[in-house]
Write an enzyme that holds these catalytic residues in place. Sequence first.
Site, PDB file in Angstrom:
ATOM      1  N   GLY A 230      46.881  41.361  39.146  1.00  0.00           N
ATOM      2  CA  GLY A 230      46.283  40.076  39.502  1.00  0.00           C
ATOM      3  C   GLY A 230      45.119  40.007  40.663  1.00  0.00           C
ATOM      4  N   SER A 231      45.622  39.638  42.011  1.00  0.00           N
ATOM      5  CA  SER A 231      44.193  38.824  42.630  1.00  0.00           C
ATOM      6  C   SER A 231      44.316  40.176  43.600  1.00  0.00           C
ATOM      7  CB  SER A 231      44.086  37.334  43.330  1.00  0.00           C
ATOM      8  OG  SER A 231      45.165  37.114  44.070  1.00  0.00           O
ATOM      9  N   THR A 234      46.700  38.924  46.706  1.00  0.00           N
ATOM     10  CA  THR A 234      47.923  38.739  46.406  1.00  0.00           C
ATOM     11  C   THR A 234      48.479  40.407  46.411  1.00  0.00           C
ATOM     12  OG1 THR A 234      47.532  36.873  45.270  1.00  0.00           O
ATOM     13  CG2 THR A 234      49.778  37.977  44.695  1.00  0.00           C
ATOM     14  N   GLY A 235      47.754  40.823  45.475  1.00  0.00           N
ATOM     15  CA  GLY A 235      48.423  42.844  45.628  1.00  0.00           C
ATOM     16  C   GLY A 235      48.341  43.017  47.065  1.00  0.00           C
ATOM     17  N   GLU A 252      46.686  46.273  39.003  1.00  0.00           N
ATOM     18  CA  GLU A 252      45.628  46.136  38.842  1.00  0.00           C
ATOM     19  C   GLU A 252      44.821  44.704  39.548  1.00  0.00           C
ATOM     20  OE1 GLU A 252      44.003  48.043  36.575  1.00  0.00           O
ATOM     21  OE2 GLU A 252      45.774  49.439  35.824  1.00  0.00           O
ATOM     22  N   CYS A 286      39.178  41.226  34.808  1.00  0.00           N
ATOM     23  CA  CYS A 286      39.199  41.176  36.066  1.00  0.00           C
ATOM     24  C   CYS A 286      38.167  41.458  35.511  1.00  0.00           C
ATOM     25  CB  CYS A 286      40.185  41.915  36.040  1.00  0.00           C
ATOM     26  SG  CYS A 286      40.854  42.746  34.196  1.00  0.00           S
TER      27      CYS A 286
END
Length: 484
Positions: A230-231, A234-235, A252, A286
């Site tokens: 995800g983004s 958020t990571g 990732e 991505c």
Amino acid sequence: MSPGKTANISFDDKFANIINGEARTKSDNYHQGVNPTTGEKLWDVPIATQSDVDEAVASAQKAFESWSVKPIEERKEFLKNFQELWAGYQEEFTTLLCKETGKPRQFAAFEVGAVGAWFGHHLSLEIPEERLEDDEKIMTTRYMPLGVVGAICPWNFPLVLSFGKIIPALLTGCTIIVKPSPFTPYTSLKAIELAQTIFPPGVVQVLGGDDKLGPMFTEHPGIAKISFTGSIATGKKIMAACSKTLKRVTLELGGNDASIVRADVDIEATAPQLVMGAFQNSGQVCVATKRIYIHESIYKPMTEAMAKVAASLKVGKPDEEGAMLGPIQNQMQFEKVKTFFQDSKDKGYKFIAGSGDVEKVDGGFWLQPAIIDNPPNDSKIIQEEQFGLILPVQPYSDEEEVINRANDSNAGLGACVWSKDEKAAERIALRLQAGSVFINSFEKPTPQAIFSGHKESGIGGEWGTQGLLSYCNPHVIHLYKSKL
Ligand code: NAD
């Protein structure tokens, strides 16, 4: 289980959380995804609660006891059986994926087929065992499954990115609970419902929900690892939350991939590749190309050729004849991508393809692809990940300078170099700060190689043998030759 449609499963009405082998459709609360081609709500998805998470984790822990000690060959048999079952449901999953993502049918079918490729490669892998001996002792390093994995997934490739976690986790002996994105829950819920035909209860489960569900995973002491795609924003939250229980994390995250085009390329052959690299899946990849640097000696003809290609790409609904690009997948991302169009328009940048005028059509989240001519280095479109149908191009003259420009980013996921001179391309590729660099191709991740980000694009990586081992703890036995 023999190949073909042997499971009793319907694709067009009920969607359930799968806990301990059971399909649970009942909940106090439901949410719905939105068909991005029309803006209409899709089917109800039960919102999982803390007690659903607790129950799924307990079931996964129980299943781990027997799943983790099966010989790998036996686990591969289960995976092969599921691969065969999956092959019989390509049409159904393609149609469902078209509805939840809006992808043109050919690309939805490609994603459904890619799941088969992820199975294929992983089934050829072994978990290594290393043995070292000296006069005094023998040291054997083995890789032991971590336990229960929580897979937190994004909306751009709901199937391939979920199975990119499910397959290696199960192969190593872990059990897994998948949390699809609330924007695209349907294909993952159905795929894991289908998987219950093959796997024992608790081995692979799925929970749909709202924004509160992800934090329930990251906080849970019974989950050993979070594999997150995800983004970047958020990571960072996930890593902070996982630190409380020292969970393993694979992150990732987003990218801002640079593509460097040397002066010696064939313009007509390269232009379509550059454009598809940026606009594949409507830019929602991505590792989509997000900035292109073109040698000044070919800048004008190359950008003209690219503008022609971009204008020729048909944006349309999944089953529209010739559709190459679908809508933006959700309202939130649509609003975000529009800010890049608006900013470029407000700053007076030149659109060499498309325009700054974006309107919502028929309730769907539609955009036409745009290419921006030489915006400044500090512009929003160069500095931030657009994740949509807008692409900046800039000229360069000096190799050293363009490498610095390409590396001038907090992200480091992918990059491309284009040249007839493979040695020169490799010289540049080695200097690019990115996990995957593609020479003479746009970014095409594969299950064969580890996929990972440098800098803020991630921690760890998935796929390939190294990705497989990220689901394991190393375990060394030091055997001292007996003098007892
Ligand atoms: P996102 O970060 O908004 O959401 C991803 C998932 O995280 C969703 O399932 C969401 O519900 C969940 N989530 C949100 N907040 C959470 C929290 N606090 N704790 C736990 N889970 C939480 O990302 P997205 O918008 O779905 O995806 C787009 C982004 O993902 C882009 O930046 C893109 O580059 C990146 N991406 C990276 C890869 C990769 O492999 N590196 C692949 C695809 C997408």
